[in-house]
Design a protein around this motif. Structure first.
Motif, PDB file in Angstrom:
ATOM      1  N   THR A 154       0.824  -1.215   0.000  1.00 15.00           N
ATOM      2  CA  THR A 154       0.000   0.000   0.000  1.00 15.00           C
ATOM      3  C   THR A 154       0.857   1.263   0.000  1.00 15.00           C
ATOM      4  O   THR A 154       0.505   2.260  -0.631  1.00 15.00           O
ATOM      5  N   SER A 155       1.998   1.245   0.680  1.00 12.87           N
ATOM      6  CA  SER A 155       2.854   2.436   0.730  1.00 12.87           C
ATOM      7  C   SER A 155       3.460   2.748  -0.627  1.00 12.87           C
ATOM      8  O   SER A 155       3.555   3.916  -1.027  1.00 12.87           O
ATOM      9  N   LEU A 156       3.873   1.706  -1.359  1.00 12.58           N
ATOM     10  CA  LEU A 156       4.540   1.928  -2.642  1.00 12.58           C
ATOM     11  C   LEU A 156       3.565   2.078  -3.802  1.00 12.58           C
ATOM     12  O   LEU A 156       3.887   2.686  -4.817  1.00 12.58           O
ATOM     13  N   ALA A 157       2.362   1.505  -3.663  1.00 16.37           N
ATOM     14  CA  ALA A 157       1.412   1.519  -4.782  1.00 16.37           C
ATOM     15  C   ALA A 157       0.626   2.814  -4.866  1.00 16.37           C
ATOM     16  O   ALA A 157       0.219   3.223  -5.955  1.00 16.37           O
ATOM     17  N   MET A 158       0.398   3.474  -3.732  1.00 14.20           N
ATOM     18  CA  MET A 158      -0.554   4.579  -3.707  1.00 14.20           C
ATOM     19  C   MET A 158      -0.150   5.758  -4.578  1.00 14.20           C
ATOM     20  O   MET A 158      -0.995   6.427  -5.159  1.00 14.20           O
ATOM     21  N   ARG A 159       1.158   6.035  -4.673  1.00 12.29           N
ATOM     22  CA  ARG A 159       1.586   7.228  -5.412  1.00 12.29           C
ATOM     23  C   ARG A 159       1.559   7.016  -6.919  1.00 12.29           C
ATOM     24  O   ARG A 159       1.573   7.976  -7.685  1.00 12.29           O
ATOM     25  N   LEU A 160       1.477   5.768  -7.346  1.00  8.44           N
ATOM     26  CA  LEU A 160       1.528   5.474  -8.777  1.00  8.44           C
ATOM     27  C   LEU A 160       0.150   5.613  -9.419  1.00  8.44           C
ATOM     28  O   LEU A 160      -0.873   5.528  -8.728  1.00  8.44           O
ATOM     29  N   PRO A 161       0.095   5.830 -10.745  1.00  7.62           N
ATOM     30  CA  PRO A 161      -1.196   6.075 -11.409  1.00  7.62           C
ATOM     31  C   PRO A 161      -2.200   4.937 -11.267  1.00  7.62           C
ATOM     32  O   PRO A 161      -3.395   5.169 -11.256  1.00  7.62           O
ATOM     33  N   ASN A 162      -1.718   3.697 -11.176  1.00 12.09           N
ATOM     34  CA  ASN A 162      -2.625   2.549 -11.113  1.00 12.09           C
ATOM     35  C   ASN A 162      -2.245   1.651  -9.938  1.00 12.09           C
ATOM     36  O   ASN A 162      -1.546   0.645 -10.110  1.00 12.09           O
ATOM     37  N   PRO A 163      -2.686   1.986  -8.715  1.00 11.67           N
ATOM     38  CA  PRO A 163      -2.321   1.186  -7.536  1.00 11.67           C
ATOM     39  C   PRO A 163      -2.770  -0.266  -7.635  1.00 11.67           C
ATOM     40  O   PRO A 163      -2.097  -1.166  -7.133  1.00 11.67           O
ATOM     41  N   ARG A 164      -3.903  -0.505  -8.291  1.00 15.11           N
ATOM     42  CA  ARG A 164      -4.407  -1.874  -8.388  1.00 15.11           C
ATOM     43  C   ARG A 164      -3.427  -2.763  -9.151  1.00 15.11           C
ATOM     44  O   ARG A 164      -3.165  -3.906  -8.751  1.00 15.11           O
ATOM     45  N   MET A 165      -2.866  -2.245 -10.248  1.00 16.38           N
ATOM     46  CA  MET A 165      -1.925  -3.036 -11.021  1.00 16.38           C
ATOM     47  C   MET A 165      -0.633  -3.282 -10.242  1.00 16.38           C
ATOM     48  O   MET A 165      -0.024  -4.353 -10.353  1.00 16.38           O
ATOM     49  N   VAL A 166      -0.211  -2.318  -9.430  1.00 14.12           N
ATOM     50  CA  VAL A 166       0.983  -2.515  -8.602  1.00 14.12           C
ATOM     51  C   VAL A 166       0.738  -3.621  -7.584  1.00 14.12           C
ATOM     52  O   VAL A 166       1.596  -4.492  -7.363  1.00 14.12           O
ATOM     53  N   ALA A 167      -0.447  -3.602  -6.956  1.00 18.20           N
ATOM     54  CA  ALA A 167      -0.786  -4.651  -5.993  1.00 18.20           C
ATOM     55  C   ALA A 167      -0.848  -6.014  -6.674  1.00 18.20           C
ATOM     56  O   ALA A 167      -0.398  -7.025  -6.110  1.00 18.20           O
ATOM     57  N   MET A 168      -1.399  -6.047  -7.888  1.00 16.81           N
ATOM     58  CA  MET A 168      -1.447  -7.308  -8.626  1.00 16.81           C
ATOM     59  C   MET A 168      -0.042  -7.778  -9.004  1.00 16.81           C
ATOM     60  O   MET A 168       0.241  -8.991  -8.995  1.00 16.81           O
ATOM     61  N   ASP A 169       0.849  -6.832  -9.332  1.00 16.16           N
ATOM     62  CA  ASP A 169       2.229  -7.190  -9.635  1.00 16.16           C
ATOM     63  C   ASP A 169       2.880  -7.872  -8.431  1.00 16.16           C
ATOM     64  O   ASP A 169       3.560  -8.899  -8.570  1.00 16.16           O
ATOM     65  N   PHE A 170       2.671  -7.303  -7.246  1.00 15.57           N
ATOM     66  CA  PHE A 170       3.204  -7.916  -6.032  1.00 15.57           C
ATOM     67  C   PHE A 170       2.590  -9.292  -5.798  1.00 15.57           C
ATOM     68  O   PHE A 170       3.297 -10.247  -5.455  1.00 15.57           O
ATOM     69  N   LEU A 171       1.270  -9.418  -5.974  1.00 14.44           N
ATOM     70  CA  LEU A 171       0.597 -10.695  -5.730  1.00 14.44           C
ATOM     71  C   LEU A 171       1.096 -11.767  -6.695  1.00 14.44           C
ATOM     72  O   LEU A 171       1.419 -12.896  -6.272  1.00 14.44           O
ATOM     73  N   TYR A 172       1.168 -11.454  -7.984  1.00 15.67           N
ATOM     74  CA  TYR A 172       1.683 -12.419  -8.958  1.00 15.67           C
ATOM     75  C   TYR A 172       3.129 -12.792  -8.638  1.00 15.67           C
ATOM     76  O   TYR A 172       3.531 -13.956  -8.756  1.00 15.67           O
ATOM     77  N   GLY A 173       3.904 -11.774  -8.252  1.00 17.67           N
ATOM     78  CA  GLY A 173       5.299 -12.034  -7.922  1.00 17.67           C
ATOM     79  C   GLY A 173       5.452 -12.970  -6.732  1.00 17.67           C
ATOM     80  O   GLY A 173       6.303 -13.867  -6.739  1.00 17.67           O
ATOM     81  N   MET A 174       4.618 -12.782  -5.712  1.00 21.19           N
ATOM     82  CA  MET A 174       4.688 -13.659  -4.537  1.00 21.19           C
ATOM     83  C   MET A 174       4.223 -15.075  -4.868  1.00 21.19           C
ATOM     84  O   MET A 174       4.718 -16.045  -4.290  1.00 21.19           O
ATOM     85  N   LEU A 175       3.277 -15.189  -5.786  1.00 23.44           N
ATOM     86  CA  LEU A 175       2.851 -16.528  -6.215  1.00 23.44           C
ATOM     87  C   LEU A 175       3.989 -17.240  -6.960  1.00 23.44           C
ATOM     88  O   LEU A 175       4.199 -18.445  -6.797  1.00 23.44           O
TER      89      LEU A 175
END
Length: 653
Positions: A389-410
């Motif tokens: 949440t800290s790193l995604a919020m400032r970017l234009p598309n926080p949802r895609m950043v969160a999905m990037d992290f989720l896919y990466g952790m998988l």
């Protein structure tokens, strides 16, 4: 194609070397958790490459490393302060830390994008420290010092890797872009004088706004690349303003011809019909333009063309200095100190508040999940929530950043299993084999990071985080599974919070931006010499660029913003009569325009806007009484007409 592949390979080797060097130093100096140094080196080196979509330019990794150091130290001091005050109330301490993480996200949403990383990092750094020392709070100072030391080692390793593998200078790109930008500025003026198709003109000026903003980003990279570019940096800062001035003057030439086709004489129409292909062609053509302007005289030359030609002359002067980076001459110094640039005021206050609640609520949910389940890796899930949440919020598309992290952790689960169960146990007795195995991980992920592959950054960070790189190394399968699953659960919860707490600030941000353009146009109505020297163009175009990103494709909104910017620039140069009556009314107009922006409700905003329209009508009458020239009455009348015509977009949109 070969050139691109070579750059990809060079950065992959750079990332692998940074990871291996950090691990070697960590084990050599017997650090308790070399994993932090390795993870820091990987993130600092790979982050700029992922953002740039290729090998970052020289200085980008160093700048990101400095931001990480600043953010880590701020977070460590905040953690020590919170623990000192609330060590006897662990639950309250955890609550305050979640609020601190939200506060840092709020700040990061208001500062410059390039500096937001430090504030986001400071929020979750404090949370990591407080979560980690829950069982042994008295060890907090030692843990904070160790964490800072390990992170500094990782950053130094990333910077050394960047220096050893021939960092790519941005200077040649800047020189090339300065030439191309000049040619396209001339072509935009040709379009506007010819009064061509509206859509073609809109596309041309919107593209130039984006490229001018990109050039300013290049200037930032050049600034952090080396101190020897200090003179070029000063010139580029002034060129940014000049480029925006050229766009404004060209578009004003087009708009004036909508009502006064005779504004541009046939002589100047013929003059600008000559096509240009290179910067040398523009330079040659500008000599002819200046001769014609000198021959025609001020009265027979359209004011926008005259101002535009002067701006191009300043552009050429400074461009030559950027290319050579020689000592700044007296003439250049006069150009550089000509105007005071006003800083931009953020219009994303509501967006920042939503980001605050997203981070705070997600961290609180993670805390409740941890305390309720008692899961040993609940703390890891909570940390991942704060990181995402800290790193995604400032970017234009926080949802895609969160999905990037989720896919990466998988991806990190099977990849980390391979390293944890097979590779590391087989290579731990040999530091050389261990370095080779981690180097290969960094090399192949480094190639994927440059392609901006979804999940690549998350996979790199997640894999390094879950494999055992402690001193001494231990292999407990339960610990590995808890850590890997904790990462996945944390990313999933963060994504759910981002989806559930919807960001409804888009329309409000757009309306605030448009009202700031109105306020800037009204603020140009002044006879104060110091206020008239203030240059609002960089700030206004920065807001326009935010509008372009927030509402992609909404050309009507951009056109309205550009009209208001042109009104500001024209009124700033208008010869307004100097007297106490007009000066007092100028203050009243500015006060009303500020109230429109700060209005807390739609009704108040509408009332203040109607008051501003009425005052502009009164002001036009005062200008008639005081016999103001056409250069003043015409832009004021045009501004009042625009505000009347688009009042719905400015109040209710």
């Amino acid at each position: 194609m070969y050139f691109i592949s070579r750059l990809h390979l060079r950065f992959a080797f750079k990332l692998a070397f940074a990871i291996v060097l950090a691990m070697f130093v960590g084990f050599h100096f017997q650090l308790e958790t070399p994993r932090w140094a390795v993870l820091t080196a990987a993130i600092v080196a790979a982050g700029p490459a992922f953002a740039a979509g290729g090998e970052p330019y020289s200085g980008a990794i160093r700048y990101r490393g400095m931001l990480r150091i600043v953010g880590t130290f701020i977070g460590c001091f905040a953690a020590l302060f919170i623990i000192t005050l609330l060590i006897r109330a662990p639950v309250v301490m955890l609550l305050v830390c979640c609020i601190w993480a939200g506060f840092c996200t709020w700040i990061s949403s208001l500062v410059k994008v390039e500096n937001s990383y430090a504030w986001g990092l400071s929020g979750y750094t404090a949370l990591i420290i407080i979560v980690t020392i829950q069982a042994h709070p008295l060890l907090t100072p030692q843990f904070a010092v160790e964490r800072c030391s390990e992170i500094v080692i990782g950053i130094v390793c990333a910077i050394l890797a960047d220096l050893l593998f021939s960092p790519r200078s941005i200077k040649q790109e800047i020189d090339r872009e300065l030439d191309n930008l000049l040619v396209d500025q001339y072509r935009l003026m040709q379009l506007c004088i010819a009064h061509g198709d509206k859509e073609v003109v809109d596309k041309a000026w919107a593209g130039l706004v984006r490229r001018t903003t990109a050039l300013e980003g290049m200037r930032t990279n050049l600034k952090i690349e080396s101190s020897r570019w200090g003179r070029a940096n000063r010139r580029l800062k002034a060129i940014n303003t000049i480029s925006l001035t050229l766009i404004t003057q060209a578009c004003e030439t087009y708009l004036i011809q909508n009502t006064r086709p005779e504004f541009v004489t046939p002589e100047f129409r013929t003059l600008f019909e000559t096509p240009v292909e290179t910067a040398a062609d523009v330079h040659k053509q500008m000599k002819v333009v200046r001769k014609v302007i000198s021959y025609a005289g001020e009265k027979n030359t359209p004011v926008t063309i005259s101002s535009w030609a002067g701006a191009v002359t300043r552009y050429l002067l400074l461009k030559r200095g950027v290319a050579s980076n020689v000592r700044i001459s007296a003439v250049e110094e006069e150009v550089l100190n000509q105007e005071v640039v006003v800083k931009v005021q953020s219009a994303e206050g509501h967006h920042a508040m939503i980001n605050f609640w997203r981070t705070t609520v997600s961290c609180l949910l993670g805390s409740l999940f941890w305390l309720w389940t008692g899961w040993t890796s609940g703390s890891g899930a909570m940390v991942m929530i704060a990181v995402v949440t800290s790193l995604a919020m400032r970017l234009p598309n926080p949802r895609m950043v969160a999905m990037d992290f989720l896919y990466g952790m998988l991806v990190a689960l099977p990849l980390g299993s391979l390293y944890f169960l097979v590779i590391i146990p087989s290579t731990q007795q040999s530091i050389l084999l261990l370095c080779i195995s981690l180097g290969l991980l960094g090399f192949f992920i480094g190639i994927e990071v440059q392609k901006r592959r979804l999940g690549s950054m998350g996979a790199l960070a997640g894999t390094i985080n879950v494999i055992v790189l402690d001193n001494p190394m231990t292999f407990h399968l339960n610990t590995f599974l808890d850590g890997a699953l904790g990462q996945i659960v944390g990313c999933f919860l963060a994504l759910m919070v981002i989806l559930l707490i919807r960001d409804n600030s888009k329309e409000r941000t757009g309306r605030t931006l448009l009202n700031q353009f109105v306020s800037a146009a009204v603020s140009a109505l002044t006879t104060n010499k110091n206020r008239r020297k203030e240059n609002h163009l960089p700030a206004l175009y920065q807001q326009l660029f935010l509008l372009l990103n927030t509402f992609p494709g909404d050309i009507d909104r951009y056109r309205l913003a550009l009209i208001l910017i042109i009104a500001h620039q024209r009124l700033r140069d208008a010869p307004i009569p100097v007297n106490d009556d007009l000066s007092a009314f100028h203050r009243q107009l500015r006060n009303t325009a500020d109230r429109v922006i700060s209005a807390s409700s739609d009704d108040k905003r509408r009332r203040y806007f109607e008051q501003l329209l009425a005052e502009l009508d009164i002001y036009q009458e005062k200008l008639r009484i005081w016999e103001a020239p056409l250069q003043v009455t015409e832009p004021v009348k045009r501004l009042a007409h625009v505000l009347h015509k688009y009042q719905h977009a400015l109040i209710d949109a």
